[in-house]
Design an enzyme around this catalytic site. Structure first.
Site, short mmCIF file in Angstrom:
data_model
loop_
_atom_site.label_atom_id
_atom_site.label_comp_id
_atom_site.label_asym_id
_atom_site.label_seq_id
_atom_site.Cartn_x
_atom_site.Cartn_y
_atom_site.Cartn_z
N ASP A 156 11.30 -13.51 -1.02
CA ASP A 156 11.25 -13.23 0.41
C ASP A 156 12.61 -12.71 0.87
OD1 ASP A 156 11.24 -13.44 3.24
OD2 ASP A 156 9.77 -15.06 3.18
N TYR A 180 0.82 -1.22 0.00
CA TYR A 180 0.00 0.00 0.00
C TYR A 180 0.85 1.27 0.00
CZ TYR A 180 -3.40 3.42 1.82
OH TYR A 180 -4.19 4.52 2.02
N ILE A 181 1.60 1.50 1.07
CA ILE A 181 2.41 2.71 1.14
C ILE A 181 3.60 2.60 0.19
CG2 ILE A 181 3.66 4.27 2.67
CD1 ILE A 181 2.03 3.05 4.99
N LYS A 233 8.21 -3.07 15.38
CA LYS A 233 8.58 -1.73 14.93
C LYS A 233 9.54 -1.07 15.92
CE LYS A 233 6.43 -1.51 11.04
NZ LYS A 233 7.20 -1.52 9.78
N ASN A 256 -2.05 7.31 10.70
CA ASN A 256 -2.98 6.38 10.04
C ASN A 256 -3.15 6.71 8.56
OD1 ASN A 256 -3.69 6.52 13.04
ND2 ASN A 256 -4.85 4.72 12.38
N ASP A 301 9.62 -7.65 -3.38
CA ASP A 301 8.33 -7.87 -2.71
C ASP A 301 7.94 -9.32 -2.95
OD1 ASP A 301 5.45 -7.93 -2.14
OD2 ASP A 301 5.56 -5.74 -2.14
N SER A 306 3.18 -11.38 -0.64
CA SER A 306 2.37 -11.99 0.41
C SER A 306 1.25 -11.06 0.85
CB SER A 306 3.23 -12.36 1.62
OG SER A 306 3.84 -11.21 2.18
N ASN A 307 1.42 -9.76 0.62
CA ASN A 307 0.39 -8.80 1.00
C ASN A 307 0.21 -7.76 -0.09
OD1 ASN A 307 -1.54 -7.93 2.92
ND2 ASN A 307 -0.18 -6.30 3.60
N TYR A 327 3.13 -6.79 16.57
CA TYR A 327 3.47 -5.95 15.41
C TYR A 327 4.16 -4.67 15.88
CZ TYR A 327 2.78 -2.21 12.06
OH TYR A 327 2.98 -1.13 11.25
N SER A 356 6.06 3.34 13.04
CA SER A 356 4.64 3.52 13.36
C SER A 356 4.48 4.29 14.66
CB SER A 356 3.98 2.14 13.49
OG SER A 356 2.69 2.24 14.08
#
Length: 340
Positions: A58, A11-12, A153, A178, A31, A34-35, A149, A124
């Protein structure tokens, strides 16, 4: 100059790759999908007119990572590669520690052996926990995160601090609040696998009829409407901050601070109910929701002080909440057109 972007189809990561290409950087993506989805690579090329180099493997496979560094003159790295589902991290802690930390260490081994610098870490605001005062600035004391998670970080930041000090390398730690929204082209956006973990994708899927109702976790918080407050930042604004941070690292001299830390947000908090209303207003749709009991571990309020990023990077968020949420709905319509 080539920039390694790990998790660059996520995403980012994908939005940051677009901004890097638009600023004439060469980009090498690793990449493992996996997501993320392979079609994002084609869409990045359609948006920018440029095709990044892509390796699907991976990062825990050190021998393959070494081959990438051998093949490309890497000048820096932006590391997005990580498993990121908070709930899943509680159920699979060993998997999260292995994936999020081993992959980071493998990249740093290559940086150490090749004398490389200019490393940006996707961190994060979870490292702050429930801060005692708002807004949260970079000097706010860190607290042990509630989730595995979040712990990965915080551990990642500690590893990078030790790396920078021992080897005199330049590092930027970017603490996101966010991220929301999608690219104005509607060709890249957040693509949750399974049930979304974040509020806005769940709002999107509920409005689209994919989910029956949105669960609002608690309406008894000490806030104006009783729901939790977060700082929602438009993903393209966030991606531009990575380019600004990278340019600062590459222009800094060896006698400057080795580690830069920046909060990336809007400087303003919005409640869950405010986000729902803004989504409905921006897109002229209805989002059915129900109030549920609070979830364990959820904090009450978190929003950023972004003065440092504006002062040192010349960056600030420019996109309103409603405009960000409008791009979310356009992204959903694009996904429907592709049957994704």
């Amino acid at each position: 100059m080539a920039i390694l972007v790990t998790g660059g189809l996520g995403y980012i990561g994908s939005h940051t790759v677009v901004e890097l290409l638009n600023n004439n950087f060469e980009v090498v993506i690793v990449d493992d999908l996996s997501n993320s989805e392979k079609f994002i690579l084609k869409n990045i090329e359609e948006i920018t007119g440029r095709k990044p180099v892509f390796y699907p493997f991976d990062l825990k496979r050190r021998e393959l990572l070494t081959q990438v560094f051998d093949a490309h003159p890497v000048d820096g790295c932006i590391n997005f590669a990580a498993s990121k589902a908070v709930g899943e991290s509680q159920l699979k802690p060993v998997d999260y520690y292995e994936n999020n930390l081993f992959s980071l260490i493998n990249i740093l081994q290559e940086f150490k052996e090749r004398g490389l610098s200019n490393f940006i870490f996707s961190s994060s605001c979870t490292v702050y926990g429930q801060a005692d005062n708002m807004p949260i600035d970079e000097n706010t004391p860190l607290k042990m995160p509630e989730s595995v998670y979040g712990k990965t970080k915080q551990m990642g930041e500690e590893i990078l601090a030790d790396f920078a000090k021992a080897y005199q390398r330049k590092i930027s730690l970017l603490r996101y609040f966010n991220p929301i929204g999608a690219h104005p082209s509607s060709k890249i956006g957040e693509l949750p696998i399974g049930i979304p973990n974040n509020l806005v994708p769940y709002v999107m899927q509920t409005a689209a009829g994919i989910r029956e109702k949105l669960n609002v976790w608690g309406n008894d918080y000490p806030t104006a409407d009783g729901t939790a407050i977060r700082d929602y930042i438009y993903v393209v604004d966030l991606a531009k901050a990575h380019v600004a941070a990278l340019q600062k690292l590459m222009q800094s001299t060896s006698d400057e601070t080795l580690i830069d830390i920046y909060n990336l947000g809007t400087g303003k908090g919005s409640s869950v109910l405010e986000v729902i209303k803004a989504f409905e207003t921006a897109n002229n749709v209805e989002v059915p929701y129900q109030i549920c009991d609070r979830r364990e571990g959820d904090i009450t309020i978190a929003y950023a002080n972004v003065d440092k990023a504006e002062r040192e990077l010349g960056w600030k968020s420019e996109t309103s909440l409603e405009e960000s949420l409008r791009t979310v709905w356009e992204w959903q319509r694009y996904l429907e057109s592709r049957n994704v």
